[in-house]
Design an enzyme around this catalytic site. Sequence first.
Site, PDB file in Angstrom:
ATOM      1  N   LYS A  52       1.965 -13.662 -21.324  1.00 29.17           N
ATOM      2  CA  LYS A  52       0.979 -14.044 -20.780  1.00 29.17           C
ATOM      3  C   LYS A  52       0.495 -12.499 -21.500  1.00 29.17           C
ATOM      4  O   LYS A  52      -1.315 -12.738 -21.866  1.00 29.17           O
ATOM      5  CB  LYS A  52       0.801 -13.432 -19.277  1.00 29.17           C
ATOM      6  CG  LYS A  52       1.148 -14.898 -18.017  1.00 29.17           C
ATOM      7  CD  LYS A  52       1.667 -15.044 -17.210  1.00 29.17           C
ATOM      8  CE  LYS A  52       2.237 -16.174 -16.157  1.00 29.17           C
ATOM      9  NZ  LYS A  52       2.375 -16.004 -15.237  1.00 29.17           N
ATOM     10  N   GLN A  96       4.451 -11.863 -10.221  1.00 33.31           N
ATOM     11  CA  GLN A  96       5.705 -12.819 -10.742  1.00 33.31           C
ATOM     12  C   GLN A  96       6.156 -13.471 -10.023  1.00 33.31           C
ATOM     13  O   GLN A  96       7.058 -12.516  -9.370  1.00 33.31           O
ATOM     14  CB  GLN A  96       6.131 -12.264 -12.398  1.00 33.31           C
ATOM     15  CG  GLN A  96       6.194 -13.395 -12.998  1.00 33.31           C
ATOM     16  CD  GLN A  96       6.491 -14.736 -13.857  1.00 33.31           C
ATOM     17  OE1 GLN A  96       4.922 -14.488 -14.175  1.00 33.31           O
ATOM     18  NE2 GLN A  96       6.533 -15.891 -13.488  1.00 33.31           N
ATOM     19  N   ASP A 119      -3.860 -16.040  -9.498  1.00 30.96           N
ATOM     20  CA  ASP A 119      -3.130 -16.719  -9.422  1.00 30.96           C
ATOM     21  C   ASP A 119      -3.849 -18.396  -8.951  1.00 30.96           C
ATOM     22  O   ASP A 119      -2.753 -19.140  -8.626  1.00 30.96           O
ATOM     23  CB  ASP A 119      -1.741 -16.620  -9.614  1.00 30.96           C
ATOM     24  CG  ASP A 119      -1.017 -16.342 -10.382  1.00 30.96           C
ATOM     25  OD1 ASP A 119      -1.052 -17.745 -11.533  1.00 30.96           O
ATOM     26  OD2 ASP A 119       0.671 -16.062 -10.141  1.00 30.96           O
TER      27      ASP A 119
END
Length: 292
Positions: A52, A96, A119
């Site tokens: 990412k 994460q 997200d």
Amino acid sequence: MNLLDGKKLSNEIKDEIAADVAQMKERGEKVPHLAAVLVGEDGASLTYVGSKVRACERIGFESTLKRLPESTTEEELLAIVRELNENPDIDGYIVQLPLPAHIDEQKILMAVDPDKDVDGFHPANFGKMALELETFISATPYGIMEMLRRYGVETSGKHAVVIGRSHIVGRPISILLSQKGPAGNATVTLAHSRTKNLADLTRQADIIVSALGVPNFVKADMVKEGVVVIDVGITRVPDETRERGYYLCGDVEFETVSKKASYITPVPGGVGPMTIAMLLKNTLLARQRHRA
Ligand code: NAD
């Protein structure tokens, strides 16, 4: 058989975003800034976050990686989340997953400012997605929808069987496929670990989205001729003959299922790269919304 090439498509999307960023720079505007928080040393998470951050660099985004030790407390992580919420320089950020067992994942995700939740995991964003309102759609289902749209795969009136009901993949993709609009209008069956006679369902499916995380679970005798197969699964299977000690395996037995499929995603190189591209797309959207 047509390959749904996520690697190629994600590069096209990243090029489009890079062109937007170049224009922002020309106009003297601030470029999108994505932050990622990584707690602990989980190998797969390190790889994902690394990809990412590299993708941000490639397209001209600013990026910040906050690496925290496994011993980080819930309070400490909440403080970082609050800091990111308040930092006007950060347009969007991700925490994460998975988090270490001593941290309540739900509590952390609830603390993320929905306007920076690229997200799309916050209930406010998930709810908006379900109600077809403008929001951040989580990157994996968003990537699958974008792939179906750009390859012109017909979904209207088709029977889609989604395997797996997780909050980040199975459940949202089942909602999106049933909604009105491009890559929608499907009749959806959501299967899970308690589903009986799964193979009877998958054999009726025009589209299968497999998101359970069991290597080679979907076999050729479970699908019909011409099926569209989206393989979300990524499992690290130990293999000492490889330098890194494992290989990546999807949920679908590609070798045999691809012979019957009209479209199929490979693993790796299918849904994975699309997920990263759509996270970047959400970050660009966040920047545009914060400017508006
Ligand atoms: P999860 O473990 O949260 O959920 C798995 C789901 O599969 C559950 O809902 C369970 O009911 C269902 N399931 C388990 N065994 C089953 C069975 N025998 N029959 C039917 N259903 C069964 O998983 P997740 O987070 O949704 O991830 C699924 C897979 O997708 C994993 O391999 C993960 O690594 C991968 N993944 C890939 C991406 C990507 O970007 N490509 C993103 C997220 C997850």
